[in-house]
Motif scaffolding. Sequence first.
Motif, PDB file in Angstrom:
ATOM      1  N   GLY A  22     171.122 105.937 111.085  1.00 31.85           N
ATOM      2  CA  GLY A  22     170.415 106.611 109.763  1.00 31.85           C
ATOM      3  C   GLY A  22     169.966 105.805 108.917  1.00 31.85           C
ATOM      4  N   ALA A  23     170.984 104.812 108.562  1.00 35.50           N
ATOM      5  CA  ALA A  23     170.651 103.704 107.425  1.00 35.50           C
ATOM      6  C   ALA A  23     169.508 102.734 107.882  1.00 35.50           C
ATOM      7  CB  ALA A  23     172.047 102.978 107.090  1.00 35.50           C
ATOM      8  N   LEU A  24     169.369 102.430 109.155  1.00 41.41           N
ATOM      9  CA  LEU A  24     168.196 101.396 109.440  1.00 41.41           C
ATOM     10  C   LEU A  24     166.990 102.118 109.439  1.00 41.41           C
ATOM     11  CD1 LEU A  24     170.213  99.564 112.211  1.00 41.41           C
ATOM     12  CD2 LEU A  24     169.500  98.640 109.715  1.00 41.41           C
ATOM     13  N   THR A  25     167.037 103.483 109.726  1.00 41.97           N
ATOM     14  CA  THR A  25     165.669 104.203 109.845  1.00 41.97           C
ATOM     15  C   THR A  25     165.352 104.988 108.327  1.00 41.97           C
ATOM     16  OG1 THR A  25     166.937 106.179 110.991  1.00 41.97           O
ATOM     17  CG2 THR A  25     165.881 104.699 112.169  1.00 41.97           C
ATOM     18  N   SER A  26     166.050 104.750 107.393  1.00 45.33           N
ATOM     19  CA  SER A  26     166.190 105.401 106.106  1.00 45.33           C
ATOM     20  C   SER A  26     164.653 104.812 105.157  1.00 45.33           C
ATOM     21  CB  SER A  26     167.264 105.235 105.231  1.00 45.33           C
ATOM     22  OG  SER A  26     167.484 103.867 104.910  1.00 45.33           O
ATOM     23  N   ARG A  27     164.048 105.492 104.437  1.00 37.71           N
ATOM     24  CA  ARG A  27     162.904 105.072 103.877  1.00 37.71           C
ATOM     25  C   ARG A  27     162.894 103.631 103.048  1.00 37.71           C
ATOM     26  NH1 ARG A  27     162.311 108.907 100.289  1.00 37.71           N
ATOM     27  NH2 ARG A  27     162.622 108.129  98.408  1.00 37.71           N
ATOM     28  N   LEU A  86     163.996 106.636 119.173  1.00 38.43           N
ATOM     29  CA  LEU A  86     164.348 105.436 120.185  1.00 38.43           C
ATOM     30  C   LEU A  86     165.483 104.794 120.162  1.00 38.43           C
ATOM     31  CD1 LEU A  86     160.669 104.022 119.813  1.00 38.43           C
ATOM     32  CD2 LEU A  86     161.525 105.212 121.771  1.00 38.43           C
ATOM     33  N   GLY A  87     166.124 104.727 118.823  1.00 39.90           N
ATOM     34  CA  GLY A  87     167.460 104.135 118.806  1.00 39.90           C
ATOM     35  C   GLY A  87     168.400 104.866 119.684  1.00 39.90           C
ATOM     36  N   TYR A  88     168.474 106.016 119.231  1.00 37.26           N
ATOM     37  CA  TYR A  88     169.286 106.824 120.170  1.00 37.26           C
ATOM     38  C   TYR A  88     169.039 106.877 121.744  1.00 37.26           C
ATOM     39  CZ  TYR A  88     171.939 110.737 122.086  1.00 37.26           C
ATOM     40  OH  TYR A  88     173.053 111.627 122.419  1.00 37.26           O
ATOM     41  N   LEU A  89     167.956 106.725 122.243  1.00 40.97           N
ATOM     42  CA  LEU A  89     167.619 106.774 123.491  1.00 40.97           C
ATOM     43  C   LEU A  89     167.778 105.470 123.998  1.00 40.97           C
ATOM     44  CD1 LEU A  89     165.874 107.923 125.938  1.00 40.97           C
ATOM     45  CD2 LEU A  89     163.861 106.643 125.030  1.00 40.97           C
ATOM     46  N   TRP A  90     167.751 104.358 123.379  1.00 40.79           N
ATOM     47  CA  TRP A  90     168.428 102.958 123.691  1.00 40.79           C
ATOM     48  C   TRP A  90     169.863 103.087 123.958  1.00 40.79           C
ATOM     49  CZ3 TRP A  90     167.008  98.343 125.248  1.00 40.79           C
ATOM     50  CH2 TRP A  90     167.789  97.131 125.252  1.00 40.79           C
ATOM     51  N   MET A  91     170.599 103.736 123.198  1.00 41.85           N
ATOM     52  CA  MET A  91     172.058 103.794 123.344  1.00 41.85           C
ATOM     53  C   MET A  91     172.112 104.534 124.687  1.00 41.85           C
ATOM     54  SD  MET A  91     173.742 105.033 119.715  1.00 41.85           S
ATOM     55  CE  MET A  91     173.076 104.601 118.213  1.00 41.85           C
ATOM     56  N   LEU A  92     171.560 105.394 124.950  1.00 40.64           N
ATOM     57  CA  LEU A  92     171.676 106.233 126.294  1.00 40.64           C
ATOM     58  C   LEU A  92     171.336 105.397 127.490  1.00 40.64           C
ATOM     59  CD1 LEU A  92     170.200 109.882 125.459  1.00 40.64           C
ATOM     60  CD2 LEU A  92     172.807 109.029 125.379  1.00 40.64           C
ATOM     61  N   LEU A  93     170.146 104.689 127.386  1.00 43.18           N
ATOM     62  CA  LEU A  93     169.495 103.891 128.531  1.00 43.18           C
ATOM     63  C   LEU A  93     170.656 102.657 128.795  1.00 43.18           C
ATOM     64  CD1 LEU A  93     166.002 104.029 127.960  1.00 43.18           C
ATOM     65  CD2 LEU A  93     166.973 105.464 129.569  1.00 43.18           C
ATOM     66  N   SER A  97     159.734 106.066 110.989  1.00 43.19           N
ATOM     67  CA  SER A  97     161.261 106.237 110.973  1.00 43.19           C
ATOM     68  C   SER A  97     161.679 107.163 111.905  1.00 43.19           C
ATOM     69  CB  SER A  97     161.582 106.885 109.540  1.00 43.19           C
ATOM     70  OG  SER A  97     162.720 107.108 109.292  1.00 43.19           O
ATOM     71  N   THR A  98     161.194 108.442 111.843  1.00 41.24           N
ATOM     72  CA  THR A  98     161.535 109.354 112.994  1.00 41.24           C
ATOM     73  C   THR A  98     161.382 108.915 114.599  1.00 41.24           C
ATOM     74  OG1 THR A  98     160.660 111.149 111.689  1.00 41.24           O
ATOM     75  CG2 THR A  98     161.055 111.669 113.952  1.00 41.24           C
ATOM     76  N   ILE A  99     160.484 107.909 114.696  1.00 41.00           N
ATOM     77  CA  ILE A  99     160.309 107.454 116.284  1.00 41.00           C
ATOM     78  C   ILE A  99     161.570 106.515 116.203  1.00 41.00           C
ATOM     79  CG2 ILE A  99     158.917 106.210 117.592  1.00 41.00           C
ATOM     80  CD1 ILE A  99     156.515 107.442 116.279  1.00 41.00           C
ATOM     81  N   ALA A 100     161.653 105.637 115.386  1.00 36.25           N
ATOM     82  CA  ALA A 100     162.629 104.539 115.302  1.00 36.25           C
ATOM     83  C   ALA A 100     164.170 105.319 115.613  1.00 36.25           C
ATOM     84  CB  ALA A 100     162.662 103.725 114.252  1.00 36.25           C
ATOM     85  N   LEU A 101     164.089 106.465 114.991  1.00 39.67           N
ATOM     86  CA  LEU A 101     165.612 106.998 115.272  1.00 39.67           C
ATOM     87  C   LEU A 101     165.846 107.711 116.562  1.00 39.67           C
ATOM     88  CD1 LEU A 101     167.283 109.475 112.517  1.00 39.67           C
ATOM     89  CD2 LEU A 101     167.286 109.901 114.786  1.00 39.67           C
ATOM     90  N   TRP A 119     170.087 111.662 111.609  1.00 36.24           N
ATOM     91  CA  TRP A 119     169.333 112.462 110.858  1.00 36.24           C
ATOM     92  C   TRP A 119     169.734 112.853 109.426  1.00 36.24           C
ATOM     93  CZ3 TRP A 119     167.595 118.361 112.419  1.00 36.24           C
ATOM     94  CH2 TRP A 119     166.320 118.408 111.836  1.00 36.24           C
ATOM     95  N   ALA A 120     171.089 113.430 109.556  1.00 37.50           N
ATOM     96  CA  ALA A 120     171.876 113.646 108.231  1.00 37.50           C
ATOM     97  C   ALA A 120     171.815 112.334 107.187  1.00 37.50           C
ATOM     98  CB  ALA A 120     173.039 114.120 108.339  1.00 37.50           C
TER      99      ALA A 120
END
Length: 223
Positions: free
Chosen positions: A141-146, A161-168, A155-159, A62-63
Motif C-alpha cells: 500500500g505504501a509503495l502504491t500511495s500517491r 499487479l504487486g499482489y498478482l506477482w506475490m501469487l505467481l 497506483s491501482t494497477i500497480a497494487l 488498499w487500506a
Amino acid sequence: MTPVIALTRFRIAGYVASHRALQPLIALLALLAVLYAGAVPAGQEIAATADSAAMLVPVLAWAARGLLDTEPDEQRAVALSALGAREPVSGLLAAFASLLALAAIAEAALLVRLAGSPSLSVLLTGVWLHLLSVAAGLALGALTSRPILRSPAVSTIALMLGYLWMLLVSLTGARWLTVPVLGWMRDAHHGVLPANPPLLTAQSLLWPAIGLAAYTWLRRTRP
C-alpha cells in the motif's frame, strides 16, 4: 517522539472522518462472508486462518494506500517541513494501526466461526499469520500511495499487479523472491505450517522490509 505520535493520531482521525476507511472495511466484510459462509471444522483452524491472511493482503494494501492518500499534498508538505525524516514514519504508523484493526476483525470473524476449541498455539499461529499479512499489505500500500505514484489509475494497477506477482512467484515455490502467500496456504492445508516459524517469518518479512525501506527513501524526493 511526541510530534510523531500526535501526527499519527491526526492522520488516523482524518482517515476515519473522510470515510475512506469504509471502502476496505466493506471489502473485508464481503471477503469474510465468503470465507466463513460455513463453520470452520475442528482441525482446520490453521488452514482457514492461512487462507484469510493470504487473501487479506490486497484489502490491507488498499487500506494502507487509502490512509496515506487521504492527506492533501499541501498539508503533507507542511508536516514534512515540521518533522523532516520522521514525517513518513508517522504515516506508516497510522497505516499500520488501521491495518491492525482490520486484521483483528478478520481474526475475530474466524474465532466466531470455529466449530471446535483450538489450542492456544493454534490461536497464536492465526495471529502470527495475520501480522505477516499486515506487513505485506503495509508495504504494498505504501509503495502504491500517491506520494510515490501520482496517477490513481497507475497506483491501482500497480497494487493489483504487486499482489498478482506475490501469487505467481509463490506458485513456483521460490519463497525468498516474494511474500510466499500461497506458501502459507499450501503448508497450512498440508499440516506443516508451524514446522519452522522463524524461517517462514524471515521469508515473509524480507520483501515488506525492503519495500518499506524503498518507500522511506523515495519519500525524500517525492513529498
